[in-house]
Design an enzyme around this catalytic site. Structure first.
Site, PDB file in Angstrom:
ATOM      1  N   LYS A  13      -0.023   3.788  -1.518  1.00 47.19           N
ATOM      2  CA  LYS A  13      -0.955   3.209  -2.465  1.00 47.19           C
ATOM      3  C   LYS A  13      -2.455   2.878  -2.408  1.00 47.19           C
ATOM      4  CE  LYS A  13       1.585  -0.929  -3.208  1.00 47.19           C
ATOM      5  NZ  LYS A  13       2.183  -0.225  -2.310  1.00 47.19           N
ATOM      6  N   ARG A  88       4.309  -7.427  -9.546  1.00 47.26           N
ATOM      7  CA  ARG A  88       5.088  -7.394  -8.090  1.00 47.26           C
ATOM      8  C   ARG A  88       6.580  -7.851  -8.477  1.00 47.26           C
ATOM      9  NH1 ARG A  88       0.948  -6.058  -3.715  1.00 47.26           N
ATOM     10  NH2 ARG A  88       2.380  -4.999  -1.728  1.00 47.26           N
ATOM     11  N   ARG A 127      -1.073   1.450  10.785  1.00 46.09           N
ATOM     12  CA  ARG A 127      -2.598   1.724   9.820  1.00 46.09           C
ATOM     13  C   ARG A 127      -3.878   0.689   9.980  1.00 46.09           C
ATOM     14  NH1 ARG A 127      -1.145  -0.157   3.877  1.00 46.09           N
ATOM     15  NH2 ARG A 127      -0.117  -2.304   4.748  1.00 46.09           N
ATOM     16  N   ARG A 160      -4.254  -5.048  10.576  1.00 45.38           N
ATOM     17  CA  ARG A 160      -3.914  -6.173   9.589  1.00 45.38           C
ATOM     18  C   ARG A 160      -2.637  -7.050  10.432  1.00 45.38           C
ATOM     19  NH1 ARG A 160      -2.375  -3.708   3.692  1.00 45.38           N
ATOM     20  NH2 ARG A 160      -0.562  -5.195   3.890  1.00 45.38           N
ATOM     21  N   ARG A 171       8.456  -7.132   4.799  1.00 42.23           N
ATOM     22  CA  ARG A 171       8.106  -6.735   3.240  1.00 42.23           C
ATOM     23  C   ARG A 171       8.793  -5.562   2.491  1.00 42.23           C
ATOM     24  NH1 ARG A 171       2.796  -5.401   5.908  1.00 42.23           N
ATOM     25  NH2 ARG A 171       2.288  -4.697   4.105  1.00 42.23           N
TER      26      ARG A 171
HETATM   27  P1  ADP Z   1      -0.116   1.080   0.228  1.00 39.79           P
HETATM   28  O1  ADP Z   1      -1.807   1.040   0.371  1.00 39.79           O
HETATM   29  O2  ADP Z   1       1.246   1.264  -0.417  1.00 39.79           O
HETATM   30  O3  ADP Z   1       0.506   0.090   1.360  1.00 39.79           O
HETATM   31  P2  ADP Z   1      -1.885   3.181   2.495  1.00 39.79           P
HETATM   32  O4  ADP Z   1      -2.438   3.605   1.100  1.00 39.79           O
HETATM   33  O5  ADP Z   1      -2.521   1.741   2.923  1.00 39.79           O
HETATM   34  O6  ADP Z   1      -0.843   2.220   1.669  1.00 39.79           O
HETATM   35  O7  ADP Z   1      -1.016   3.864   3.245  1.00 39.79           O
HETATM   36  C1  ADP Z   1      -0.090   3.591   4.775  1.00 39.79           C
HETATM   37  C2  ADP Z   1      -0.646   3.875   5.451  1.00 39.79           C
HETATM   38  O8  ADP Z   1      -0.059   5.132   5.788  1.00 39.79           O
HETATM   39  C3  ADP Z   1      -2.319   4.212   6.011  1.00 39.79           C
HETATM   40  O9  ADP Z   1      -2.361   3.767   7.830  1.00 39.79           O
HETATM   41  C4  ADP Z   1      -2.128   5.812   5.731  1.00 39.79           C
HETATM   42  O10 ADP Z   1      -3.531   6.583   5.760  1.00 39.79           O
HETATM   43  C5  ADP Z   1      -1.305   6.191   5.329  1.00 39.79           C
HETATM   44  N1  ADP Z   1      -0.679   7.366   4.596  1.00 39.79           N
HETATM   45  C6  ADP Z   1      -0.790   6.902   3.002  1.00 39.79           C
HETATM   46  N2  ADP Z   1      -0.847   8.683   2.566  1.00 39.79           N
HETATM   47  C7  ADP Z   1       0.541   9.131   3.065  1.00 39.79           C
HETATM   48  C8  ADP Z   1       0.803  10.685   3.520  1.00 39.79           C
HETATM   49  N3  ADP Z   1       0.777  11.459   1.944  1.00 39.79           N
HETATM   50  N4  ADP Z   1       0.851  10.748   4.190  1.00 39.79           N
HETATM   51  C9  ADP Z   1       1.317  10.317   5.849  1.00 39.79           C
HETATM   52  N5  ADP Z   1       0.387   9.314   6.305  1.00 39.79           N
HETATM   53  C10 ADP Z   1      -0.252   8.712   4.393  1.00 39.79           C
HETATM   54  P1  ADP Z   2       1.229  -2.986   0.895  1.00 40.49           P
HETATM   55  O1  ADP Z   2       1.005  -2.999  -0.595  1.00 40.49           O
HETATM   56  O2  ADP Z   2       0.936  -2.534   1.971  1.00 40.49           O
HETATM   57  O3  ADP Z   2       2.574  -4.148   0.851  1.00 40.49           O
HETATM   58  P2  ADP Z   2      -0.848  -5.453   0.223  1.00 40.49           P
HETATM   59  O4  ADP Z   2      -2.160  -5.722   0.363  1.00 40.49           O
HETATM   60  O5  ADP Z   2      -0.767  -4.648  -1.520  1.00 40.49           O
HETATM   61  O6  ADP Z   2      -0.505  -4.766   0.931  1.00 40.49           O
HETATM   62  O7  ADP Z   2      -0.198  -6.235   0.502  1.00 40.49           O
HETATM   63  C1  ADP Z   2      -0.286  -7.669   0.785  1.00 40.49           C
HETATM   64  C2  ADP Z   2      -0.148  -8.603   0.934  1.00 40.49           C
HETATM   65  O8  ADP Z   2      -0.547  -9.772  -0.166  1.00 40.49           O
HETATM   66  C3  ADP Z   2       1.950  -9.008   0.064  1.00 40.49           C
HETATM   67  O9  ADP Z   2       2.953  -8.530   1.168  1.00 40.49           O
HETATM   68  C4  ADP Z   2       2.101 -10.606  -0.538  1.00 40.49           C
HETATM   69  O10 ADP Z   2       2.173 -11.812   0.611  1.00 40.49           O
HETATM   70  C5  ADP Z   2       0.618 -10.606  -0.786  1.00 40.49           C
HETATM   71  N1  ADP Z   2      -0.094 -10.287  -2.357  1.00 40.49           N
HETATM   72  C6  ADP Z   2      -0.649  -9.013  -2.827  1.00 40.49           C
HETATM   73  N2  ADP Z   2       0.103  -8.484  -4.042  1.00 40.49           N
HETATM   74  C7  ADP Z   2       0.895  -9.499  -4.708  1.00 40.49           C
HETATM   75  C8  ADP Z   2       1.524  -9.596  -5.737  1.00 40.49           C
HETATM   76  N3  ADP Z   2       0.773  -9.117  -7.082  1.00 40.49           N
HETATM   77  N4  ADP Z   2       1.924 -11.007  -6.493  1.00 40.49           N
HETATM   78  C9  ADP Z   2       1.905 -11.449  -4.914  1.00 40.49           C
HETATM   79  N5  ADP Z   2       1.798 -10.889  -3.511  1.00 40.49           N
HETATM   80  C10 ADP Z   2       0.979 -10.032  -3.614  1.00 40.49           C
END
Ligand code: ADP
Ligand code: ADP
Ligand code: ZN
Length: 215
Positions: A13, A88, A127, A160, A171
């Site tokens: 995302k 979420r 990541r 992180r 998660r």
């Molecule tokens: P999210 O915000 O959904 O948690 P991220 O955009 O931070 O996900 O991506 C999670 C990890 O996977 C990061 O280290 C990113 O560089 C990697 N990543 C994202 N998209 C891809 C893809 N299409 N193929 C391989 N790795 C990816």
């Molecule tokens: P990822 O997409 O990798 O799960 P985010 O950075 O979006 O990571 O979220 C990290 C953490 O922040 C989540 O696990 C949750 O604890 C909190 N968080 C983020 N957005 C929300 C939301 N909309 N509602 C509740 N908790 C949230």
């Protein structure tokens, strides 16, 4: 363009948000980023949010909804926005709908990035994020030019705290229980774009932009 990014932790995302906000000139609103910034600054909100985030749990709706509502009222959101990581829960989605209604706005798209569970842990655990500018990398799939150093700003890359195998697994389960029902919720409204998130980063980005432009 008013859009939401949906998908499990590690789906891509944040990575795809960069492409989308550039393409449509809209602000990127990541609730995760906002919470992490508050933790860094030691605010009351940050302290509360940290307790949940460290455990891989969702921050309570009461703390999250008002934050987003305030953000959407800021000037830069007048012509659109991209929400990343919000809503979420169904309660958050209902609150968003009410807020947009009172602003006489509506959502154009929900971009749902699909990635199998087996791939998510490797993505999240590998990541790395820049401690300076927040840019995201991956140890295998999206390496910086120089190991451990951000290409953009020269900042140090860190992992992180919630990107351990154990917390990521938790998660993903929380996502399946509390967030996945939103796919149905928005599919009924006819605004979901499903995206194969298992392709390489640049291809996923092209697919998303093409589908968002085609409507
Ligand atoms: P999210 O915000 O959904 O948690 P991220 O955009 O931070 O996900 O991506 C999670 C990890 O996977 C990061 O280290 C990113 O560089 C990697 N990543 C994202 N998209 C891809 C893809 N299409 N193929 C391989 N790795 C990816
Ligand atoms: P990822 O997409 O990798 O799960 P985010 O950075 O979006 O990571 O979220 C990290 C953490 O922040 C989540 O696990 C949750 O604890 C909190 N968080 C983020 N957005 C929300 C939301 N909309 N509602 C509740 N908790 C949230
Ligand atoms: Zn940086």
């Amino acid at each position: 363009m008013r859009a939401i990014l949906l998908g499990p932790p590690g789906a891509g995302k944040g990575t795809q948000a960069e492409t989308i906000v550039k393409e449509f000139s809209i602000p990127h609103i990541s609730t995760g980023d906002i919470f992490r910034q508050n933790i860094k600054q030691g605010t009351v909100l940050g302290k509360k949010a940290k307790e949940y985030m460290d455990q891989g749990l969702l921050v309570p709706d009461e703390l999250t909804v008002e934050l987003v509502k305030d953000r959407l009222l800021q000037d830069d959101c007048r012509n659109g926005f991209l929400l990343d990581g919000f809503p979420r829960t169904i309660l958050q989605a209902d609150a968003l709908e009410d807020a947009l209604k009172s602003m006489k706005q509506k959502l154009d798209f929900v971009v749902n990035i699909e990635v199998r569970k087996e791939l998510l842990v490797e993505r999240a655990v590998g990541r790395r994020v820049c401690s300076g500018c927040g840019q995201t990398y991956h140890m295998t799939f999206n390496k910086p030019k120089k190991e451990g150093i951000c290409d953009n700003c020269g900042g140090e890359l860190i992992q992180r705290k919630d990107d351990t195998e154990e917390t990521v697994t938790k998660r993903i389960n929380v996502y399946q229980e509390q967030t996945e029902p939103l796919i149905d919720y928005y599919t009924k409204k006819g605004i979901v774009i499903n995206i194969d998130g298992e392709k390489p980063i640049s291809e996923v980005g092209k697919d998303i932009v093409a589908k968002m432009r085609n409507k």
